[in-house]
Write an enzyme that holds these catalytic residues in place. Structure first.
Site, PDB file in Angstrom:
ATOM      1  N   SER A 160      22.293 120.245  49.715  1.00  0.00           N
ATOM      2  CA  SER A 160      21.098 121.299  50.037  1.00  0.00           C
ATOM      3  C   SER A 160      20.244 120.323  51.384  1.00  0.00           C
ATOM      4  O   SER A 160      20.031 119.341  50.982  1.00  0.00           O
ATOM      5  CB  SER A 160      20.244 121.665  48.910  1.00  0.00           C
ATOM      6  OG  SER A 160      20.882 122.384  47.857  1.00  0.00           O
ATOM      7  N   LYS A 197      15.559 135.934  59.902  1.00  0.00           N
ATOM      8  CA  LYS A 197      15.060 134.512  60.556  1.00  0.00           C
ATOM      9  C   LYS A 197      13.976 134.832  61.647  1.00  0.00           C
ATOM     10  O   LYS A 197      13.027 134.332  61.680  1.00  0.00           O
ATOM     11  CB  LYS A 197      16.196 133.502  60.822  1.00  0.00           C
ATOM     12  CG  LYS A 197      16.894 133.039  59.905  1.00  0.00           C
ATOM     13  CD  LYS A 197      16.077 132.169  58.722  1.00  0.00           C
ATOM     14  CE  LYS A 197      17.039 131.484  57.908  1.00  0.00           C
ATOM     15  NZ  LYS A 197      16.353 130.803  56.782  1.00  0.00           N
ATOM     16  N   ASP A 242      12.767 131.725  40.381  1.00  0.00           N
ATOM     17  CA  ASP A 242      13.559 132.759  41.585  1.00  0.00           C
ATOM     18  C   ASP A 242      12.461 133.429  42.183  1.00  0.00           C
ATOM     19  O   ASP A 242      11.647 134.124  41.629  1.00  0.00           O
ATOM     20  CB  ASP A 242      14.272 133.647  40.478  1.00  0.00           C
ATOM     21  CG  ASP A 242      15.018 134.705  41.114  1.00  0.00           C
ATOM     22  OD1 ASP A 242      14.635 135.094  42.312  1.00  0.00           O
ATOM     23  OD2 ASP A 242      16.224 135.231  40.723  1.00  0.00           O
ATOM     24  N   VAL A 243      12.504 133.242  43.461  1.00  0.00           N
ATOM     25  CA  VAL A 243      11.487 133.857  44.370  1.00  0.00           C
ATOM     26  C   VAL A 243      11.471 135.266  44.331  1.00  0.00           C
ATOM     27  O   VAL A 243      10.438 135.995  44.742  1.00  0.00           O
ATOM     28  CB  VAL A 243      11.514 133.264  45.654  1.00  0.00           C
ATOM     29  CG1 VAL A 243      11.350 131.914  45.721  1.00  0.00           C
ATOM     30  CG2 VAL A 243      12.880 133.506  46.559  1.00  0.00           C
ATOM     31  N   ALA A 281      21.415 136.554  51.649  1.00  0.00           N
ATOM     32  CA  ALA A 281      21.820 137.810  51.958  1.00  0.00           C
ATOM     33  C   ALA A 281      23.255 138.290  51.480  1.00  0.00           C
ATOM     34  O   ALA A 281      24.061 137.121  51.264  1.00  0.00           O
ATOM     35  CB  ALA A 281      22.094 137.909  53.554  1.00  0.00           C
ATOM     36  N   TYR A 300      26.272 135.832  61.688  1.00  0.00           N
ATOM     37  CA  TYR A 300      24.983 135.631  61.213  1.00  0.00           C
ATOM     38  C   TYR A 300      24.201 136.897  60.902  1.00  0.00           C
ATOM     39  O   TYR A 300      23.232 137.234  59.996  1.00  0.00           O
ATOM     40  CB  TYR A 300      24.167 134.582  62.001  1.00  0.00           C
ATOM     41  CG  TYR A 300      23.035 133.921  61.262  1.00  0.00           C
ATOM     42  CD1 TYR A 300      23.564 133.091  60.249  1.00  0.00           C
ATOM     43  CD2 TYR A 300      21.589 134.007  61.601  1.00  0.00           C
ATOM     44  CE1 TYR A 300      22.582 132.271  59.520  1.00  0.00           C
ATOM     45  CE2 TYR A 300      20.876 133.354  61.086  1.00  0.00           C
ATOM     46  CZ  TYR A 300      21.234 132.300  59.880  1.00  0.00           C
ATOM     47  OH  TYR A 300      20.106 131.643  59.325  1.00  0.00           O
ATOM     48  N   VAL A 312      14.954 128.489  51.293  1.00  0.00           N
ATOM     49  CA  VAL A 312      15.350 129.580  50.595  1.00  0.00           C
ATOM     50  C   VAL A 312      15.849 130.794  51.532  1.00  0.00           C
ATOM     51  O   VAL A 312      14.978 131.090  52.251  1.00  0.00           O
ATOM     52  CB  VAL A 312      14.483 130.223  49.614  1.00  0.00           C
ATOM     53  CG1 VAL A 312      15.117 131.192  48.719  1.00  0.00           C
ATOM     54  CG2 VAL A 312      14.320 128.793  48.645  1.00  0.00           C
ATOM     55  N   THR A 359      26.709 123.684  53.740  1.00  0.00           N
ATOM     56  CA  THR A 359      26.154 123.652  52.439  1.00  0.00           C
ATOM     57  C   THR A 359      26.672 124.799  51.348  1.00  0.00           C
ATOM     58  O   THR A 359      27.296 125.527  52.092  1.00  0.00           O
ATOM     59  CB  THR A 359      24.452 123.780  52.495  1.00  0.00           C
ATOM     60  OG1 THR A 359      24.228 125.246  53.208  1.00  0.00           O
ATOM     61  CG2 THR A 359      23.642 122.834  53.133  1.00  0.00           C
ATOM     62  N   LEU A 360      25.918 124.886  50.361  1.00  0.00           N
ATOM     63  CA  LEU A 360      26.583 126.147  49.656  1.00  0.00           C
ATOM     64  C   LEU A 360      26.082 127.521  50.362  1.00  0.00           C
ATOM     65  O   LEU A 360      26.890 128.169  50.437  1.00  0.00           O
ATOM     66  CB  LEU A 360      25.760 126.198  48.217  1.00  0.00           C
ATOM     67  CG  LEU A 360      26.428 126.738  47.024  1.00  0.00           C
ATOM     68  CD1 LEU A 360      27.636 126.038  46.697  1.00  0.00           C
ATOM     69  CD2 LEU A 360      25.359 126.406  45.751  1.00  0.00           C
ATOM     70  N   ALA A 361      24.755 127.642  50.969  1.00  0.00           N
ATOM     71  CA  ALA A 361      24.548 128.753  51.550  1.00  0.00           C
ATOM     72  C   ALA A 361      25.265 128.999  52.708  1.00  0.00           C
ATOM     73  O   ALA A 361      25.714 130.157  53.008  1.00  0.00           O
ATOM     74  CB  ALA A 361      23.013 128.756  51.958  1.00  0.00           C
TER      75      ALA A 361
HETATM   76  O1  0WD Z   1      23.771 125.610  58.421  1.00  0.00           O
HETATM   77  C1  0WD Z   1      22.866 125.709  57.641  1.00  0.00           C
HETATM   78  N1  0WD Z   1      23.043 125.244  56.325  1.00  0.00           N
HETATM   79  C2  0WD Z   1      21.491 125.965  57.729  1.00  0.00           C
HETATM   80  C3  0WD Z   1      20.709 126.602  56.815  1.00  0.00           C
HETATM   81  C4  0WD Z   1      20.996 126.064  59.302  1.00  0.00           C
HETATM   82  C5  0WD Z   1      19.601 126.403  59.405  1.00  0.00           C
HETATM   83  C6  0WD Z   1      18.871 126.656  58.613  1.00  0.00           C
HETATM   84  N2  0WD Z   1      19.351 126.795  57.112  1.00  0.00           N
HETATM   85  C7  0WD Z   1      18.486 127.414  56.313  1.00  0.00           C
HETATM   86  C8  0WD Z   1      18.820 128.333  55.308  1.00  0.00           C
HETATM   87  O2  0WD Z   1      18.713 129.718  55.782  1.00  0.00           O
HETATM   88  C9  0WD Z   1      17.931 128.375  53.951  1.00  0.00           C
HETATM   89  O3  0WD Z   1      16.786 128.769  54.393  1.00  0.00           O
HETATM   90  O4  0WD Z   1      18.168 126.455  55.343  1.00  0.00           O
HETATM   91  C10 0WD Z   1      17.707 126.917  54.077  1.00  0.00           C
HETATM   92  C11 0WD Z   1      18.318 126.039  52.869  1.00  0.00           C
HETATM   93  O5  0WD Z   1      19.649 126.254  53.037  1.00  0.00           O
HETATM   94  P1  0WD Z   1      20.592 125.258  52.904  1.00  0.00           P
HETATM   95  O6  0WD Z   1      20.350 124.106  52.265  1.00  0.00           O
HETATM   96  O7  0WD Z   1      21.958 125.541  53.746  1.00  0.00           O
HETATM   97  O8  0WD Z   1      21.575 125.788  51.504  1.00  0.00           O
HETATM   98  P2  0WD Z   1      21.507 125.735  49.806  1.00  0.00           P
HETATM   99  O9  0WD Z   1      21.964 124.412  49.459  1.00  0.00           O
HETATM  100  O10 0WD Z   1      22.666 126.809  49.500  1.00  0.00           O
HETATM  101  O11 0WD Z   1      20.031 126.137  49.377  1.00  0.00           O
HETATM  102  C12 0WD Z   1      19.513 127.361  49.501  1.00  0.00           C
HETATM  103  C13 0WD Z   1      19.079 127.937  48.047  1.00  0.00           C
HETATM  104  C14 0WD Z   1      20.169 128.637  47.223  1.00  0.00           C
HETATM  105  O12 0WD Z   1      21.259 128.297  46.967  1.00  0.00           O
HETATM  106  P3  0WD Z   1      22.500 129.112  46.787  1.00  0.00           P
HETATM  107  O13 0WD Z   1      23.422 128.985  47.631  1.00  0.00           O
HETATM  108  O14 0WD Z   1      22.992 129.118  45.297  1.00  0.00           O
HETATM  109  O15 0WD Z   1      21.905 130.631  46.893  1.00  0.00           O
HETATM  110  O16 0WD Z   1      18.206 128.768  48.242  1.00  0.00           O
HETATM  111  C15 0WD Z   1      17.797 129.210  46.976  1.00  0.00           C
HETATM  112  C16 0WD Z   1      19.198 128.710  45.913  1.00  0.00           C
HETATM  113  O17 0WD Z   1      19.049 127.493  45.330  1.00  0.00           O
HETATM  114  N3  0WD Z   1      17.751 130.500  46.783  1.00  0.00           N
HETATM  115  C17 0WD Z   1      16.693 130.904  45.780  1.00  0.00           C
HETATM  116  N4  0WD Z   1      15.763 130.380  45.339  1.00  0.00           N
HETATM  117  C18 0WD Z   1      15.135 131.088  44.282  1.00  0.00           C
HETATM  118  N5  0WD Z   1      14.886 132.260  44.439  1.00  0.00           N
HETATM  119  C19 0WD Z   1      16.985 132.383  45.703  1.00  0.00           C
HETATM  120  C20 0WD Z   1      16.010 132.893  44.926  1.00  0.00           C
HETATM  121  N6  0WD Z   1      16.121 134.227  44.751  1.00  0.00           N
HETATM  122  N7  0WD Z   1      17.932 132.589  46.480  1.00  0.00           N
HETATM  123  C21 0WD Z   1      18.572 131.390  46.795  1.00  0.00           C
END
Ligand code: 0WD
Length: 253
Positions: A18, A161, A63-64, A94, A154, A91, A192-194
């Site tokens: 992350s 965003k 959990d937000v 979608a 996206y 966080v 990353t996971l997201a």
């Molecule tokens: O390329 C990328 N990875 C980029 C990410 C490029 C530019 C920006 N970002 C942003 C994302 O949009 C996000 O805002 O960075 C932020 C973090 O994302 P990440 O590090 O890429 O992803 P990840 O490691 O998956 O962390 C995001 C986490 C969630 O993980 P998952 O994949 O399980 O949804 O956000 C958290 C969760 O742990 N999350 C929440 N936390 C609390 N309550 C909730 C929620 N309802 N939903 C998601």
């Protein structure tokens, strides 16, 4: 040690890939005392591992989408730490169907979920945690270039965003009364996971690598170091800003 004596809350660590983990590590390396949250029981063990590695005393559930958990977190921080000096919101979410195919097909449900989890959560967390922030504290959220430009797949997240970046500007004025700063860091694509939920993500990674001024993709360590600058007193004159950490890709035509 740039973060010596500073306590901070980092929301959004899912695992050690992350972006929030990269930020936590950079801050820890410079002396910060960290507080982490985990979204649900499924992610708890991973966050516990990270907490152990980074010498974090307490992790809290958050959990937000659940206002009562934000309130409980505020109370726990107040009790266990008093006040904090920085806050990271990393966080976004979608529904997967909305991150593939055409934007025109976005449903109201997907739109509302993306806005609630990825945008309103920042406003609500800041609103509820403001009493536990020290004057002069620094807040950081994570954004992406899809807010400004069309990026394939996206879709609704680009709209979210854009709203997130606008929210940073409005929050900056309210928080500025207490010299609390808030900025967004616009990271280049990172696996990353997201990110795995975004269609053709590996193509985006390859394209960025080839076409950015630095001819490489950024790492969570690089994002972490830039984030630390924004969270530290080194950036005391900076607020309401969107800071790109993307190998310069955003300037390319
Ligand atoms: O390329 C990328 N990875 C980029 C990410 C490029 C530019 C920006 N970002 C942003 C994302 O949009 C996000 O805002 O960075 C932020 C973090 O994302 P990440 O590090 O890429 O992803 P990840 O490691 O998956 O962390 C995001 C986490 C969630 O993980 P998952 O994949 O399980 O949804 O956000 C958290 C969760 O742990 N999350 C929440 N936390 C609390 N309550 C909730 C929620 N309802 N939903 C998601």
């Amino acid at each position: 040690m740039i973060m010596e004596g500073k306590k901070g809350l980092i929301i959004g660590v899912a695992n050690n890939r992350s972006i929030a983990y990269g930020i936590a590590k950079a801050c820890k390396n410079q002396g910060a005392d960290l507080i982490l949250t985990y979204q649900n029981d499924k992610l708890k063990t991973r966050v516990e591992k990270v907490a152990k590695e980074l010498d974090v005393k307490n992790i809290y559930p958050l959990d937000v989408s659940k206002p009562e958990e934000i309130t409980a977190l505020k109370e726990a921080i107040e009790k266990d730490y008093g006040k904090i000096d920085f806050l990271v919101h990393s966080v976004a979410f979608a529904p997967r169907v909305a991150l593939d195919g055409k934007f025109i097909n976005t449903t109201k449900e997907a739109f509302n979920i993306a806005m609630e989890i990825s945008v309103f959560s920042l406003i609500e967390v800041v609103q509820k945690l403001e009493p536990v922030l020290n004057d002069g504290a620094s807040i950081l959220t994570l954004t992406y270039l899809g807010s400004q430009r069309y990026i394939p797949h996206y879709n609704v997240m680009g709209v979210a965003k854009a709203a997130l970046e606008a929210s940073v500007r409005y929050l900056a004025v309210d928080l500025g009364e207490r010299e609390i700063r808030i900025n967004a860091l616009s990271a280049g694509p990172i696996k990353t996971l997201a990110a795995s939920g975004i269609g053709d993500f590996s193509e985006i990674l390859k394209y960025n690598e080839k076409n950015s001024p630095l001819r490489k993709n950024v790492t969570i360590e690089e994002v972490g170091n830039s984030a630390m600058y924004l969270l530290s007193d080194l950036s005391s004159g900076v607020t309401a800003e969107v800071h790109y950490v993307d190998s310069g890709y955003n300037i390319m035509g």
